[in-house]
Enzyme design. Sequence first.
Site, short mmCIF file in Angstrom:
data_model
loop_
_atom_site.label_atom_id
_atom_site.label_comp_id
_atom_site.label_asym_id
_atom_site.label_seq_id
_atom_site.Cartn_x
_atom_site.Cartn_y
_atom_site.Cartn_z
N CYS A 1 -13.18 -1.82 -23.71
CA CYS A 1 -12.77 -0.43 -23.82
C CYS A 1 -13.85 0.45 -23.22
O CYS A 1 -15.04 0.23 -23.43
CB CYS A 1 -12.53 0.03 -25.26
SG CYS A 1 -11.19 -0.85 -26.06
N ARG B 1 -13.88 -2.43 -18.14
CA ARG B 1 -14.06 -2.69 -19.57
C ARG B 1 -12.72 -2.85 -20.30
O ARG B 1 -12.70 -3.15 -21.50
CB ARG B 1 -14.83 -1.54 -20.20
CG ARG B 1 -16.20 -1.33 -19.60
CD ARG B 1 -16.90 -0.20 -20.29
NE ARG B 1 -17.23 -0.56 -21.66
CZ ARG B 1 -18.41 -1.00 -22.05
NH1 ARG B 1 -19.38 -1.11 -21.19
NH2 ARG B 1 -18.63 -1.31 -23.31
N TRP C 1 -8.89 -2.10 -23.91
CA TRP C 1 -8.68 -3.54 -23.97
C TRP C 1 -8.21 -3.80 -25.40
O TRP C 1 -8.95 -3.59 -26.35
CB TRP C 1 -9.99 -4.28 -23.69
CG TRP C 1 -9.84 -5.77 -23.61
CD1 TRP C 1 -9.45 -6.50 -22.53
CD2 TRP C 1 -10.09 -6.71 -24.66
NE1 TRP C 1 -9.45 -7.85 -22.85
CE2 TRP C 1 -9.82 -8.00 -24.14
CE3 TRP C 1 -10.50 -6.61 -26.00
CZ2 TRP C 1 -9.97 -9.17 -24.89
CZ3 TRP C 1 -10.64 -7.77 -26.75
CH2 TRP C 1 -10.38 -9.03 -26.20
N ASN D 1 -14.27 2.49 -29.31
CA ASN D 1 -14.50 1.13 -28.85
C ASN D 1 -15.08 0.38 -30.04
O ASN D 1 -16.05 0.82 -30.63
CB ASN D 1 -15.50 1.15 -27.68
CG ASN D 1 -15.88 -0.24 -27.21
OD1 ASN D 1 -15.20 -1.21 -27.52
ND2 ASN D 1 -16.97 -0.33 -26.47
N GLY D 2 -14.46 -0.76 -30.40
CA GLY D 2 -14.94 -1.53 -31.55
C GLY D 2 -13.78 -1.89 -32.45
O GLY D 2 -12.62 -1.85 -32.03
N GLU E 1 -19.06 -23.45 -13.73
CA GLU E 1 -18.93 -22.06 -13.30
C GLU E 1 -17.83 -21.93 -12.22
O GLU E 1 -17.05 -20.98 -12.24
CB GLU E 1 -20.29 -21.58 -12.78
CG GLU E 1 -20.32 -20.19 -12.19
CD GLU E 1 -19.89 -19.09 -13.16
OE1 GLU E 1 -19.74 -19.34 -14.36
OE2 GLU E 1 -19.67 -17.97 -12.67
N LYS F 1 -14.61 -19.51 -12.64
CA LYS F 1 -14.27 -18.45 -11.70
C LYS F 1 -12.82 -18.60 -11.24
O LYS F 1 -12.06 -17.65 -11.21
CB LYS F 1 -15.20 -18.55 -10.49
CG LYS F 1 -16.18 -17.58 -10.12
CD LYS F 1 -16.73 -16.49 -10.93
CE LYS F 1 -16.72 -16.54 -12.41
NZ LYS F 1 -17.83 -15.94 -13.09
N GLU G 1 -10.20 -17.86 -14.11
CA GLU G 1 -10.06 -16.48 -14.62
C GLU G 1 -9.43 -15.53 -13.62
O GLU G 1 -8.75 -14.59 -14.01
CB GLU G 1 -11.38 -15.94 -15.18
CG GLU G 1 -12.44 -15.62 -14.19
CD GLU G 1 -13.73 -15.13 -14.84
OE1 GLU G 1 -13.66 -14.37 -15.81
OE2 GLU G 1 -14.81 -15.49 -14.34
N HIS H 1 -14.23 -41.21 -17.90
CA HIS H 1 -14.10 -41.35 -19.36
C HIS H 1 -12.89 -40.57 -19.89
O HIS H 1 -12.81 -40.33 -21.08
CB HIS H 1 -15.39 -40.89 -20.04
CG HIS H 1 -16.58 -41.72 -19.67
ND1 HIS H 1 -16.72 -43.03 -20.06
CD2 HIS H 1 -17.65 -41.45 -18.88
CE1 HIS H 1 -17.84 -43.52 -19.55
NE2 HIS H 1 -18.42 -42.58 -18.83
N LYS I 1 -14.81 -6.78 -18.90
CA LYS I 1 -16.25 -7.01 -18.81
C LYS I 1 -16.91 -6.39 -20.03
O LYS I 1 -16.39 -5.45 -20.61
CB LYS I 1 -16.77 -6.33 -17.54
CG LYS I 1 -17.97 -7.03 -16.95
CD LYS I 1 -18.23 -6.58 -15.56
CE LYS I 1 -19.41 -7.28 -14.96
NZ LYS I 1 -19.14 -8.68 -14.61
#
Length: 599
Positions: free
Chosen positions: A2, A27, A70, A96-97, A475, A479, A482, A498, A594
């Site tokens: 947010c 955000r 968000w 935000n929160g 990584e 990438k 996402e 395995h 983010k």
Amino acid sequence: MCGIIGYVGESAAQSRLVAGLQKLEYRGYDSAGIALVDDALSVYKQVGLVGDLDLPADSPQTCGIGHTRWSTHGRPTDANAHPHTDCSGRVAVVHNGIVGNYDDLRAELPDHEFQSETDTEVVAHLIEVELEFTDDLVAAVSAAVERIEGSYALGVVAAGHDGIVVARRNSPLVVGHGSDGNFVASDVTPLLEHTREVSYLEDGDIAHVTREGVEVRHDGASVERAVHRIAWDPDAAEKGGYDHYMLKEIHEQPQALRQAIAGRIDAVEERVELDLSLSAAFLDSLDEIQLVACGTSYHACLYGKQLLESLADVRVTVEFGSEYAVGSGRDPERTLVVGVSQSGETADTLRALRTAKRTGIRTLGVTNTVGSTVARECDDALYIQAGPEIGVAATKTFASQVVTLALLAIDVADSRGELDPADGRELLSNLQALPGAVQTALDRDEEVREVADAYAGGDAFFFIGRQFATPVALEGALKLKEISYDHAEGFPAGELKHGPLALITEGTPVLAILTDGARPEETHNNVKEVQSRGAPVVAVTSETGREGDYEVGFDVPDLGVLEPLVANVYLQLFAYYVADGKARPIDRPRNLAKSVTVE
Ligand code: F6R
């Protein structure tokens, strides 16, 4: 998560709020809204991006707040979009929160009419109640937040009240001191085009931001918060001709890497200077370094662990911020916890650092964000100096984190008397050569696009590596998944047989890292195993002339254990072009944001 913005000054607020929100969209981008205020309150909000907001052509008000969301509590709907208002339509709140006790608070307000399913709306109603007893908006917000459990960065305006009241607990808020007015925001990115002078609010602060200035109160007393000057260039937060921030930031890596080492390597003395307060005696006494982080930063820590262990002869563990516990048998006096976080605001990482601190463990924050909570709360802060990263998918900051951890490894090893001079010299020289090597990979951007186009139809994508390349394999998969929404998994190459090998078909491209620092001969055997099951292999190798053994081969210059970092650039470009070919919203992947400020 947010984004919050607020402006009060001499100019019209609407365009400033909208431009600010667009800079904060990384955000959250489920919905957006603004509230403009003078003697009356006007609220505009809806599902979708900031650019989709249905706004008047021109609004005269010079004060307002805005929000890009968000979703946590309540689906992305017009009604759940912020700002939220009280019953009278006088008070507007952005948040935000998470208000943990919102159910209980709602039950305590039976006469109030709620419009949304959010936790935030209850705050507007609590302030409405307080305004029945006082005309002072600061006092009303102070009383309301006393009743809130959970985390918040709040921005509040009310019809007939001058300025914006903001409050923070466990969620970031920055005040920008401009020449034609003052701002509040979740981070500095939207402020850069107006001012470089900012103050960071502390947990428990309540600030009244007016045209004339900013008054901060803490526990009822007036306090000063220092004004900092931000070094970031405003252009760094623009796309600069690239289609996406992510592609721009991938291409910024050589510059970011130069910045990460700038002024920190003494080439004559072959030493590193990091300006930390960690004493030689403390470093020498260490039993263990615990690296804590999330997501991409966690992968950087897996790389950093190997650098630290190989150079400094110290035990290093890597833990997810959300899973961290000090663990039994640890001597707090002989443990160092290093929190690695690009944003410096990730709630899970902060939780881990606070847990460590409570136990008496010394903490070091490795972050990109000056003034962030990680930087302020840790005993020491070490900046990766990568410049702003706007794309939700972290790219340049991964490389900068690894390089910063490499510098830390050399410094710790040196201080403990464990640094083998030849190893130190080699790593320092490779760190200086790294930006150039990354550029050679970036120069092959067009070739990677062709490979990505050729393999984009895979049913799933596997990434394999060993040793220093294992974090890069993880990584690479993160990438790709996402931003393209394709199924992708990263593994240590030896683990394929395995279990995961059962998933390999002719339609499963395998991206393999066979560079120095990745035990390429052994990984080559694993590549043969997947090739014999029909899977096409995109390989990144050292300059050995073995690229021809694979369906596609890219090579990297000789850089020892840093070679996988260059391989990572090919994987970033591969992910980008697969996603671009599928027209995914690359800078705003679905469900993600983010700076993850909720646990
Ligand atoms: C992935 C990504 C995330 C972040 C994670 C931690 O591309 O960006 O996985 O790495 O949310 O964020 P920071 O580093 O800000 O703590």
